[in-house]
Design an enzyme around this catalytic site. Structure first.
Site, mmCIF file in Angstrom:
data_model
loop_
_atom_site.group_PDB
_atom_site.id
_atom_site.type_symbol
_atom_site.label_atom_id
_atom_site.label_comp_id
_atom_site.label_asym_id
_atom_site.label_seq_id
_atom_site.Cartn_x
_atom_site.Cartn_y
_atom_site.Cartn_z
ATOM 1 N N ARG A 34 21.274 42.408 -26.414
ATOM 2 C CA ARG A 34 21.926 41.496 -27.342
ATOM 3 C C ARG A 34 21.101 40.208 -27.504
ATOM 4 O O ARG A 34 20.502 39.744 -26.517
ATOM 5 C CB ARG A 34 23.267 41.132 -26.714
ATOM 6 C CG ARG A 34 24.386 40.953 -27.642
ATOM 7 C CD ARG A 34 25.395 40.216 -26.836
ATOM 8 N NE ARG A 34 26.337 41.061 -26.119
ATOM 9 C CZ ARG A 34 27.572 41.260 -26.540
ATOM 10 N NH1 ARG A 34 27.967 40.768 -27.674
ATOM 11 N NH2 ARG A 34 28.414 41.949 -25.806
ATOM 12 N N THR A 98 27.628 56.248 -27.601
ATOM 13 C CA THR A 98 28.771 55.335 -27.471
ATOM 14 C C THR A 98 30.081 56.088 -27.732
ATOM 15 O O THR A 98 30.178 56.833 -28.708
ATOM 16 C CB THR A 98 28.611 54.184 -28.488
ATOM 17 O OG1 THR A 98 27.328 53.601 -28.286
ATOM 18 C CG2 THR A 98 29.698 53.140 -28.320
ATOM 19 N N THR A 99 31.058 55.873 -26.870
ATOM 20 C CA THR A 99 32.350 56.554 -27.051
ATOM 21 C C THR A 99 33.435 55.533 -27.379
ATOM 22 O O THR A 99 33.192 54.328 -27.403
ATOM 23 C CB THR A 99 32.760 57.349 -25.800
ATOM 24 O OG1 THR A 99 33.010 56.419 -24.743
ATOM 25 C CG2 THR A 99 31.688 58.339 -25.383
ATOM 26 N N HIS A 154 37.541 58.590 -14.260
ATOM 27 C CA HIS A 154 36.310 57.796 -14.399
ATOM 28 C C HIS A 154 36.428 56.520 -13.564
ATOM 29 O O HIS A 154 37.529 56.104 -13.207
ATOM 30 C CB HIS A 154 36.072 57.393 -15.858
ATOM 31 C CG HIS A 154 35.441 58.479 -16.680
ATOM 32 N ND1 HIS A 154 36.180 59.421 -17.342
ATOM 33 C CD2 HIS A 154 34.141 58.771 -16.936
ATOM 34 C CE1 HIS A 154 35.358 60.245 -17.986
ATOM 35 N NE2 HIS A 154 34.122 59.876 -17.754
ATOM 36 N N HIS A 155 35.289 55.890 -13.366
ATOM 37 C CA HIS A 155 35.168 54.621 -12.647
ATOM 38 C C HIS A 155 36.045 53.519 -13.265
ATOM 39 O O HIS A 155 36.425 53.589 -14.429
ATOM 40 C CB HIS A 155 33.698 54.169 -12.656
ATOM 41 C CG HIS A 155 33.109 54.136 -14.042
ATOM 42 N ND1 HIS A 155 33.145 53.014 -14.818
ATOM 43 C CD2 HIS A 155 32.515 55.097 -14.798
ATOM 44 C CE1 HIS A 155 32.578 53.263 -15.984
ATOM 45 N NE2 HIS A 155 32.188 54.535 -16.005
ATOM 46 N N LYS A 158 35.429 51.706 -16.925
ATOM 47 C CA LYS A 158 35.496 52.369 -18.237
ATOM 48 C C LYS A 158 36.608 51.732 -19.069
ATOM 49 O O LYS A 158 37.718 51.523 -18.584
ATOM 50 C CB LYS A 158 35.731 53.876 -18.053
ATOM 51 C CG LYS A 158 35.681 54.629 -19.379
ATOM 52 C CD LYS A 158 35.464 56.108 -19.186
ATOM 53 C CE LYS A 158 35.482 56.861 -20.502
ATOM 54 N NZ LYS A 158 34.356 56.491 -21.393
HETATM 55 N N1 LIG Z 1 27.941 60.266 -24.410
HETATM 56 C C1 LIG Z 1 27.749 60.242 -23.069
HETATM 57 O O1 LIG Z 1 27.249 61.218 -22.465
HETATM 58 C C2 LIG Z 1 28.138 59.017 -22.302
HETATM 59 C C3 LIG Z 1 27.958 58.944 -20.910
HETATM 60 C C4 LIG Z 1 28.257 57.724 -20.266
HETATM 61 C C5 LIG Z 1 28.723 56.637 -20.998
HETATM 62 N N2 LIG Z 1 28.915 56.781 -22.340
HETATM 63 C C6 LIG Z 1 29.340 55.671 -23.198
HETATM 64 O O2 LIG Z 1 28.204 54.843 -23.398
HETATM 65 C C7 LIG Z 1 28.652 53.515 -23.668
HETATM 66 C C8 LIG Z 1 27.958 52.538 -22.728
HETATM 67 O O3 LIG Z 1 28.405 52.803 -21.401
HETATM 68 P P1 LIG Z 1 27.953 51.875 -20.194
HETATM 69 O O4 LIG Z 1 28.669 52.379 -18.985
HETATM 70 O O5 LIG Z 1 26.463 51.760 -20.173
HETATM 71 O O6 LIG Z 1 28.578 50.468 -20.667
HETATM 72 P P2 LIG Z 1 28.159 49.002 -20.228
HETATM 73 O O7 LIG Z 1 27.536 49.002 -18.863
HETATM 74 O O8 LIG Z 1 29.352 48.140 -20.481
HETATM 75 O O9 LIG Z 1 26.989 48.609 -21.276
HETATM 76 C C9 LIG Z 1 27.287 48.333 -22.608
HETATM 77 C C10 LIG Z 1 26.035 47.833 -23.307
HETATM 78 O O10 LIG Z 1 26.358 47.564 -24.685
HETATM 79 C C11 LIG Z 1 25.988 46.212 -24.995
HETATM 80 N N3 LIG Z 1 26.917 45.651 -25.972
HETATM 81 C C12 LIG Z 1 28.255 45.555 -25.867
HETATM 82 N N4 LIG Z 1 28.779 44.977 -26.968
HETATM 83 C C13 LIG Z 1 27.721 44.692 -27.772
HETATM 84 C C14 LIG Z 1 27.609 44.094 -29.052
HETATM 85 N N5 LIG Z 1 28.689 43.663 -29.730
HETATM 86 N N6 LIG Z 1 26.372 43.983 -29.604
HETATM 87 C C15 LIG Z 1 25.290 44.410 -28.937
HETATM 88 N N7 LIG Z 1 25.330 44.982 -27.695
HETATM 89 C C16 LIG Z 1 26.542 45.122 -27.138
HETATM 90 C C17 LIG Z 1 26.107 45.476 -23.671
HETATM 91 O O11 LIG Z 1 25.391 44.282 -23.733
HETATM 92 P P3 LIG Z 1 25.969 42.960 -22.963
HETATM 93 O O12 LIG Z 1 25.809 43.240 -21.498
HETATM 94 O O13 LIG Z 1 25.112 41.857 -23.474
HETATM 95 O O14 LIG Z 1 27.420 42.830 -23.368
HETATM 96 C C18 LIG Z 1 25.493 46.530 -22.728
HETATM 97 O O15 LIG Z 1 24.079 46.509 -22.848
HETATM 98 C C19 LIG Z 1 30.188 53.533 -23.514
HETATM 99 O O16 LIG Z 1 30.762 53.723 -24.777
HETATM 100 C C20 LIG Z 1 30.411 54.763 -22.630
HETATM 101 O O17 LIG Z 1 31.701 55.303 -22.770
HETATM 102 C C21 LIG Z 1 28.628 57.924 -23.004
#
Ligand SMILES: NC(=O)c1ccc[n+]([C@@H]2O[C@H](COP(=O)([O-])OP(=O)(O)OC[C@H]3O[C@@H](n4cnc5c(N)ncnc54)[C@H](OP(=O)(O)O)[C@@H]3O)[C@@H](O)[C@H]2O)c1
Length: 266
Positions: A34, A98-99, A154-155, A158
């Site tokens: 970001r 993203t989910t 999940h953890h 989430k």
């Molecule tokens: N499809 C799959 O296989 C799978 C597997 C695991 C997870 N997921 C999904 O992947 C996503 C991310 O999971 P995660 O555990 O990595 O989450 P996370 O640790 O909360 O990371 C989220 C990321 O998105 C960024 N972000 C959030 N809001 C934003 C915005 N408005 N503009 C720009 N960047 C933004 C955050 O940046 P900041 O830190 O600056 O806020 C951070 O880098 C979730 O939706 C999760 O459910 C999918």
């Protein structure tokens, strides 16, 4: 393949960095965060805990646009539009993980897929995608008489529920049985619920500790029940699957693809 990731500092972003580090076919050339993030300028290897790599975290995707073959987006729903707009403007294929997307956010994917190739999957693990296939087979054989329930754990961090994977499991079953998931899904039960109708898919959610992700579908008939369970023990499984999807999609024509297609299951 040269790739970039949105959300490099997130939990998934960090394991994606690790997966790129381990890959012989893919190279990470843009790790984006970001605008104004505390992580700007940090070495991506140090961010992921794998030692220095020489690539630094950036909030300027345009600087790397010329080098990137494909983007990977594991962020939060509110970031999707900006990330898709950038990929469309620069003609870059994208893998979206993203989910928790709303219907209107899902329609952003459909619109963008008219100009660029996109893979979207609620779960990039190979095992879960095989599970989705097994659920269709099971629904065909048992679905008209068995009671069907789905639960997931999940953890504690989430933020969406039920998980995108649990919803994809419900959709795979409902589509096979020609049921409308909006009509037959029940999300948790409490109080005097009455007897369970057969044409129903129940969902239950547990949030606890550091569980990476567990999903079970139960088909319970009279005298027997079948449970199909997937357990993820490391986020690397999702990251490796996303890299596989990125390698697959980079030369595809515009369109919206899923992980089943990436794995040749459909
Ligand atoms: N499809 C799959 O296989 C799978 C597997 C695991 C997870 N997921 C999904 O992947 C996503 C991310 O999971 P995660 O555990 O990595 O989450 P996370 O640790 O909360 O990371 C989220 C990321 O998105 C960024 N972000 C959030 N809001 C934003 C915005 N408005 N503009 C720009 N960047 C933004 C955050 O940046 P900041 O830190 O600056 O806020 C951070 O880098 C979730 O939706 C999760 O459910 C999918």
């Amino acid at each position: 393949m040269k790739a970039g990731i949105f959300g490099a500092n997130g939990r998934m972003g960090r394991v994606l960095i690790e997966a790129f580090h381990q890959s012989e076919q893919a190279e990470l050339v843009a790790a984006l965060v970001r605008s104004g993030s505390d992580w700007l300028g940090m070495d991506v290897g140090e961010l992921a805990g794998i030692g220095r790599t020489g690539l630094t975290v950036s909030d300027r995707p345009d600087d790397r646009a010329g080098q990137v073959d494909v983007m990977i987006d594991f962020t939060l729903p509110q970031a999707l539009k900006g990330n898709l707009d950038w990929c469309v403007a620069h003609g870059k294929p994208v893998v979206v993980g993203t989910t928790g997307l709303t219907l209107s956010q899902k329609s952003l994917l459909t619109t963008a897929a008219q100009s660029i190739p996109i893979v979207f999957a609620a779960n990039y693990s190979v095992g879960v995608n095989l599970l989705l296939n097994l659920l269709k087979q099971t629904a065909r054989v048992m679905g008209e008489t068995a009671d069907i329930e789905i639960w997931e754990t999940h953890h504690r961090h989430k933020v969406d529920a039920p998980s995108g994977t649990a919803m994809a499991m419900g959709e795979a079953i409902a589509d096979t049985l020609d049921w409308d998931l909006n009509q037959c899904a029940v999300y948790g039960r409490e109080g005097h619920t009455g007897q369970r109708p057969q044409k129903q898919i129940g969902f239950a959610t547990v949030r606890a500790g550091d569980v990476v992700g567990e999903h079970t579908a139960l088909f319970a008939d009279i005298g027997e029940r079948l449970e199909l369970t997937h357990k993820a023990s490391s986020r690397l499984t999702f990251a490796r699957g996303a890299l596989r999807a990125a390698l697959w999609v980079k030369d595809k024509p515009a369109g919206l693809y899923n992980m089943q297609q990436v794995l040749g299951l459909e």
